[in-house]
Design a protein around this motif. Structure first.
Motif, PDB file in Angstrom:
ATOM      1  N   HIS A 234       0.864  -1.180   0.000  1.00 10.06           N
ATOM      2  CA  HIS A 234       0.000   0.000   0.000  1.00 10.06           C
ATOM      3  C   HIS A 234       0.898   1.227   0.000  1.00 10.06           C
ATOM      4  N   CYS A 235       0.837   2.000  -1.071  1.00  9.34           N
ATOM      5  CA  CYS A 235       1.621   3.224  -1.183  1.00  9.34           C
ATOM      6  C   CYS A 235       0.690   4.408  -0.927  1.00  9.34           C
ATOM      7  N   PHE A 236       0.946   5.125   0.164  1.00  9.21           N
ATOM      8  CA  PHE A 236       0.136   6.276   0.543  1.00  9.21           C
ATOM      9  C   PHE A 236       0.840   7.547   0.074  1.00  9.21           C
ATOM     10  N   VAL A 237       0.104   8.398  -0.621  1.00 11.02           N
ATOM     11  CA  VAL A 237       0.639   9.663  -1.120  1.00 11.02           C
ATOM     12  C   VAL A 237      -0.176  10.767  -0.458  1.00 11.02           C
ATOM     13  N   LEU A 238       0.486  11.575   0.367  1.00  7.79           N
ATOM     14  CA  LEU A 238      -0.177  12.551   1.215  1.00  7.79           C
ATOM     15  C   LEU A 238       0.097  13.979   0.758  1.00  7.79           C
ATOM     16  N   ASP A 239      -0.958  14.705   0.467  1.00 10.17           N
ATOM     17  CA  ASP A 239      -0.888  16.118   0.092  1.00 10.17           C
ATOM     18  C   ASP A 239      -0.658  16.933   1.365  1.00 10.17           C
TER      19      ASP A 239
ATOM     20  N   GLY B  57       4.722  14.121  -6.417  1.00  9.83           N
ATOM     21  CA  GLY B  57       4.327  13.059  -5.501  1.00  9.83           C
ATOM     22  C   GLY B  57       3.940  11.784  -6.223  1.00  9.83           C
ATOM     23  N   VAL B  58       3.184  11.921  -7.288  1.00  8.06           N
ATOM     24  CA  VAL B  58       2.741  10.748  -8.048  1.00  8.06           C
ATOM     25  C   VAL B  58       3.921  10.107  -8.776  1.00  8.06           C
ATOM     26  N   GLN B  59       4.839  10.911  -9.296  1.00  4.73           N
ATOM     27  CA  GLN B  59       6.024  10.350  -9.955  1.00  4.73           C
ATOM     28  C   GLN B  59       6.885   9.570  -8.969  1.00  4.73           C
ATOM     29  N   ARG B  60       7.028  10.106  -7.771  1.00  4.34           N
ATOM     30  CA  ARG B  60       7.809   9.398  -6.740  1.00  4.34           C
ATOM     31  C   ARG B  60       7.132   8.067  -6.406  1.00  4.34           C
ATOM     32  N   ALA B  61       5.813   8.080  -6.276  1.00  4.43           N
ATOM     33  CA  ALA B  61       5.073   6.841  -6.005  1.00  4.43           C
ATOM     34  C   ALA B  61       5.211   5.862  -7.172  1.00  4.43           C
ATOM     35  N   ALA B  62       5.163   6.370  -8.408  1.00  2.39           N
ATOM     36  CA  ALA B  62       5.295   5.504  -9.584  1.00  2.39           C
ATOM     37  C   ALA B  62       6.649   4.808  -9.593  1.00  2.39           C
ATOM     38  N   ARG B  63       7.713   5.526  -9.250  1.00  5.29           N
ATOM     39  CA  ARG B  63       9.049   4.905  -9.194  1.00  5.29           C
ATOM     40  C   ARG B  63       9.096   3.819  -8.119  1.00  5.29           C
TER      41      ARG B  63
ATOM     42  N   ARG C 132       9.221  -4.967  -9.976  1.00  5.20           N
ATOM     43  CA  ARG C 132      10.358  -5.753 -10.461  1.00  5.20           C
ATOM     44  C   ARG C 132      10.770  -6.802  -9.426  1.00  5.20           C
ATOM     45  N   ARG C 133      10.685  -6.450  -8.144  1.00  6.45           N
ATOM     46  CA  ARG C 133      11.071  -7.388  -7.084  1.00  6.45           C
ATOM     47  C   ARG C 133      10.066  -8.516  -6.903  1.00  6.45           C
ATOM     48  N   ASP C 134       8.786  -8.192  -7.038  1.00 11.03           N
ATOM     49  CA  ASP C 134       7.736  -9.189  -6.821  1.00 11.03           C
ATOM     50  C   ASP C 134       6.583  -8.913  -7.778  1.00 11.03           C
ATOM     51  N   PRO C 135       6.632  -9.488  -8.974  1.00  8.72           N
ATOM     52  CA  PRO C 135       5.601  -9.207  -9.979  1.00  8.72           C
ATOM     53  C   PRO C 135       4.196  -9.656  -9.590  1.00  8.72           C
ATOM     54  N   ALA C 136       4.072 -10.593  -8.651  1.00 14.62           N
ATOM     55  CA  ALA C 136       2.758 -11.118  -8.285  1.00 14.62           C
ATOM     56  C   ALA C 136       2.070 -10.306  -7.192  1.00 14.62           C
ATOM     57  N   ARG C 137       2.804  -9.416  -6.544  1.00  9.83           N
ATOM     58  CA  ARG C 137       2.242  -8.674  -5.407  1.00  9.83           C
ATOM     59  C   ARG C 137       1.227  -7.633  -5.877  1.00  9.83           C
TER      60      ARG C 137
ATOM     61  N   ALA D  31      -0.323  11.439 -14.955  1.00  3.07           N
ATOM     62  CA  ALA D  31      -0.796  10.134 -15.437  1.00  3.07           C
ATOM     63  C   ALA D  31      -0.873   9.161 -14.261  1.00  3.07           C
ATOM     64  N   ARG D  32      -1.760   8.216 -14.391  1.00  5.11           N
ATOM     65  CA  ARG D  32      -1.913   7.166 -13.370  1.00  5.11           C
ATOM     66  C   ARG D  32      -0.665   6.298 -13.379  1.00  5.11           C
ATOM     67  N   PRO D  33      -0.086   6.025 -12.218  1.00  6.79           N
ATOM     68  CA  PRO D  33       1.072   5.127 -12.173  1.00  6.79           C
ATOM     69  C   PRO D  33       0.715   3.766 -12.768  1.00  6.79           C
ATOM     70  N   ARG D  34       1.489   3.323 -13.705  1.00  7.77           N
ATOM     71  CA  ARG D  34       1.136   2.113 -14.466  1.00  7.77           C
ATOM     72  C   ARG D  34       1.131   0.844 -13.634  1.00  7.77           C
ATOM     73  N   HIS D  35       1.900   0.792 -12.550  1.00  7.11           N
ATOM     74  CA  HIS D  35       1.945  -0.423 -11.739  1.00  7.11           C
ATOM     75  C   HIS D  35       1.041  -0.370 -10.512  1.00  7.11           C
ATOM     76  N   ALA D  36       0.159   0.585 -10.473  1.00  8.69           N
ATOM     77  CA  ALA D  36      -0.826   0.635  -9.380  1.00  8.69           C
ATOM     78  C   ALA D  36      -2.011  -0.233  -9.796  1.00  8.69           C
ATOM     79  N   ASP D  37      -2.156  -1.376  -9.136  1.00 11.74           N
ATOM     80  CA  ASP D  37      -3.255  -2.282  -9.471  1.00 11.74           C
ATOM     81  C   ASP D  37      -4.591  -1.718  -9.018  1.00 11.74           C
TER      82      ASP D  37
END
Length: 188
Positions: A33-38, A111-117, A124-129, A146-152
């Motif tokens: 869970h990645c929390f991005v706080l304004d 903030g969103v770019q940092r979360a995307a990285r 890359r570490r755990d593709p199934a998570r 843009a929406r982070p591409r790896h945010a399920d």
């Protein structure tokens, strides 16, 4: 214990310690869970930052109980900074989150770019998570990243308060194909 390899190693002899073979357990893939706080100045106006911090504490407690990993990114002023994780929170309380201050502009894109990285690295570490992105904001932004591409799963928590509401958080949630949640309704 891996019984077929153990029995093959013993070959009819009496079972001894050197015959024992163990199966490697694959660690259970827990959610991130990645929390991005304004933390911008507009979040201070009517106590929205305090509201968001209270919700974060509750979500961190829930993540700890589920043994899920969490990360926290705070953005405000002219930058976005990593504050915690990704890790399973061993403890979490008000003393840790209280020092997070607010003020300045709203660099949502940073903030969103940092979360995307962070999410890219975790993928890359755990593709199934499963990876969840939680954005806490009042929507007083001029940028539409843009929406982070790896945010399920994406959840936009609207902390906007006041008589005149702009509704940008709901629009962002729709643009990102995410879930919109009103922070005030979550407290009820």
């Amino acid at each position: 214990m891996a019984w077929p390899p153990t029995l093959a190693a013993k070959r009819g002899a009496a079972l001894q310690t050197q015959h024992l073979r163990f199966a490697r357990r694959q660690p259970a893939s827990r959610a991130l869970h990645c929390f991005v706080l304004d933390c911008s100045a507009s979040m201070l106006a009517r106590g929205q930052l305090a509201l968001a911090k209270g919700l974060l504490i509750a979500l961190f407690d829930r993540a700890r109980a589920e043994r899920a990993e969490v990360a926290l990114i705070a953005f405000g002023g002219a930058r976005a900074e990593w504050r915690f994780g990704p890790a399973v929170p061993r403890w979490w309380n008000e003393r840790w989150i209280e020092p997070i201050g607010g003020g300045g502009g709203t660099p949502l894109e940073a903030g969103v770019q940092r979360a995307a990285r962070l999410l890219d690295t975790a993928r890359r570490r755990d593709p199934a998570r499963a990876q969840h992105l939680w954005l806490f904001s009042d929507g007083r932004v001029t940028q539409w990243p843009a929406r982070p591409r790896h945010a399920d799963h994406v959840r936009v928590i609207d902390c906007e308060a006041g008589a005149v509401r702009v509704g940008r958080c709901e629009a962002l949630a729709q643009a990102w194909d995410g879930e919109y949640l009103d922070a005030h309704a979550l407290l009820a």
